[in-house]
Design an enzyme around this catalytic site. Structure first.
Site, mmCIF file in Angstrom:
data_model
loop_
_atom_site.group_PDB
_atom_site.id
_atom_site.type_symbol
_atom_site.label_atom_id
_atom_site.label_comp_id
_atom_site.label_asym_id
_atom_site.label_seq_id
_atom_site.Cartn_x
_atom_site.Cartn_y
_atom_site.Cartn_z
ATOM 1 N N HIS A 284 0.845 -1.204 0.000
ATOM 2 C CA HIS A 284 0.000 0.000 0.000
ATOM 3 C C HIS A 284 0.871 1.241 0.000
ATOM 4 O O HIS A 284 2.051 1.184 0.354
ATOM 5 C CB HIS A 284 -0.885 0.034 1.252
ATOM 6 C CG HIS A 284 -0.110 0.268 2.513
ATOM 7 N ND1 HIS A 284 0.517 -0.768 3.206
ATOM 8 C CD2 HIS A 284 0.168 1.407 3.214
ATOM 9 C CE1 HIS A 284 1.124 -0.276 4.263
ATOM 10 N NE2 HIS A 284 0.937 1.039 4.299
ATOM 11 N N THR B 223 0.451 5.108 1.762
ATOM 12 C CA THR B 223 -0.383 5.864 2.688
ATOM 13 C C THR B 223 -0.681 7.235 2.092
ATOM 14 O O THR B 223 0.239 7.968 1.730
ATOM 15 C CB THR B 223 0.331 6.026 4.045
ATOM 16 O OG1 THR B 223 0.554 4.726 4.608
ATOM 17 C CG2 THR B 223 -0.514 6.844 5.004
ATOM 18 N N HIS C 95 5.339 6.610 -0.520
ATOM 19 C CA HIS C 95 6.275 5.492 -0.607
ATOM 20 C C HIS C 95 5.509 4.195 -0.383
ATOM 21 O O HIS C 95 4.396 4.208 0.138
ATOM 22 C CB HIS C 95 7.389 5.629 0.439
ATOM 23 C CG HIS C 95 6.890 5.616 1.846
ATOM 24 N ND1 HIS C 95 6.364 6.737 2.466
ATOM 25 C CD2 HIS C 95 6.798 4.612 2.764
ATOM 26 C CE1 HIS C 95 5.987 6.432 3.690
ATOM 27 N NE2 HIS C 95 6.233 5.149 3.905
ATOM 28 N N SER D 35 6.140 0.775 1.562
ATOM 29 C CA SER D 35 7.007 0.055 2.491
ATOM 30 C C SER D 35 7.043 -1.427 2.152
ATOM 31 O O SER D 35 6.035 -2.022 1.758
ATOM 32 C CB SER D 35 6.526 0.250 3.926
ATOM 33 O OG SER D 35 6.698 1.587 4.339
ATOM 34 N N TYR E 249 8.952 -3.483 7.862
ATOM 35 C CA TYR E 249 9.039 -2.667 9.070
ATOM 36 C C TYR E 249 10.036 -3.343 10.014
ATOM 37 O O TYR E 249 9.900 -4.543 10.310
ATOM 38 C CB TYR E 249 7.689 -2.579 9.793
ATOM 39 C CG TYR E 249 6.580 -1.884 9.050
ATOM 40 C CD1 TYR E 249 6.824 -0.952 8.047
ATOM 41 C CD2 TYR E 249 5.247 -2.168 9.364
ATOM 42 C CE1 TYR E 249 5.783 -0.317 7.387
ATOM 43 C CE2 TYR E 249 4.200 -1.526 8.712
ATOM 44 C CZ TYR E 249 4.475 -0.613 7.724
ATOM 45 O OH TYR E 249 3.442 0.017 7.079
#
Length: 260
Positions: free
Chosen positions: A42, A44, A190, A192, A195
């Protein structure tokens, strides 16, 4: 970092890009210590969207309203691009949420969409609420953490003061300016991939990461500024409102809508 409710734009499930990114992300996760959290591909659009989570019925109305308006705004953008989202080079930062990610091109339509959503559902409701606290302090109280919250609606008494009404035109104008500044100076689209708290990523790990990215996505160079020539991007997709609080694995999707 407090994220609250975020609006995500995802590629549609069962598309080639969604499947490729999902497989790549799962593979990259195994290269990092511990068990990095899983999440879907995804970008954001914005965080800290204002939703009344204390009252389930109101929350459902808010989610439906925001997703509907967001879909209309996205579908109203000029169709002068092949992909609204175009992935760029792979990169890393110290930040947990940007440990490993693809840059996303700042397409003017994407930036405009983010600015609209930020203005309507983050800045404007927050600023109106702050003004309401000033004008109608009797409607608010403090919680156990010292935060200002609205009083629970109890049965109205005859002697209760009527809430003061106030003009929001200047607040709305100011919100437009704030959103424009945010979209120019702060918005950083961006995608990701992992994490993690690991820092820095050493050279050997970087080489392995780049090899996997190039192999899984069938590209020659993941350091090129934009990967548009490889078709790495998407238009439309799925808008999701996600409650990003607590452990990443406990994040909750509040609602979603397909856009074309």
């Amino acid at each position: 970092m407090a994220l609250g409710v975020a609006l995500w734009l995802c590629p549609k499930k069962n598309t080639q890009l969604y499947d490729k990114l999902g497989t790549l992300m799962s593979s990259l996760n195994t290269l990092f210590p511990g068990q990095p959290p899983r999440f879907e591909p995804h970008i954001t659009i914005t965080t800290n969207i204002q939703i009344d989570l204390e009252h389930p019925d109101q929350a459902r109305d808010d989610v439906d309203r925001i997703l509907s308006a967001s879909a209309v705004a996205l579908n109203s953008l000029p169709k002068n691009h092949s992909n609204l989202v175009t992935l760029g080079k792979i990169d890393s930062q110290r930040k947990f949420f940007k440990k490993l990610y693809f840059h996303v091109a700042r397409d003017p339509n994407l930036v405009s969409f983010a600015r609209i959503i930020r203005e309507l559902f983050v800045i404007l409701p927050s600023d109106i609420e702050q003004e309401n606290i000033k004008q109608n302090p009797h409607l608010y109280t403090k919680d156990s953490h010292g935060n200002t919250i609205k009083r629970r609606k109890l049965k109205k008494h005859r002697d209760d003061p009527e809430p003061k009404q106030f003009d929001t035109s200047s607040i709305q104008l100011n919100a437009t300016h704030k959103a424009a500044e945010w979209s120019s100076n702060e918005y950083d689209p961006h995608l990701s991939l992992v994490y993690s708290d690991i820092h820095p990523i050493d050279n050997a790990l970087w080489r392995t990461i780049k090899t996997r990215v190039q192999d899984y996505l069938n590209i020659d160079n993941c350091d090129s500024e934009y990967l548009v020539d490889n078709g790495l991007g998407w238009d439309g997709g799925v808008l999701k409102l996600v409650l990003c609080e607590g452990d990443v694995n406990d994040w909750i999707t509040l609602g979603s809508v397909d856009v074309h």
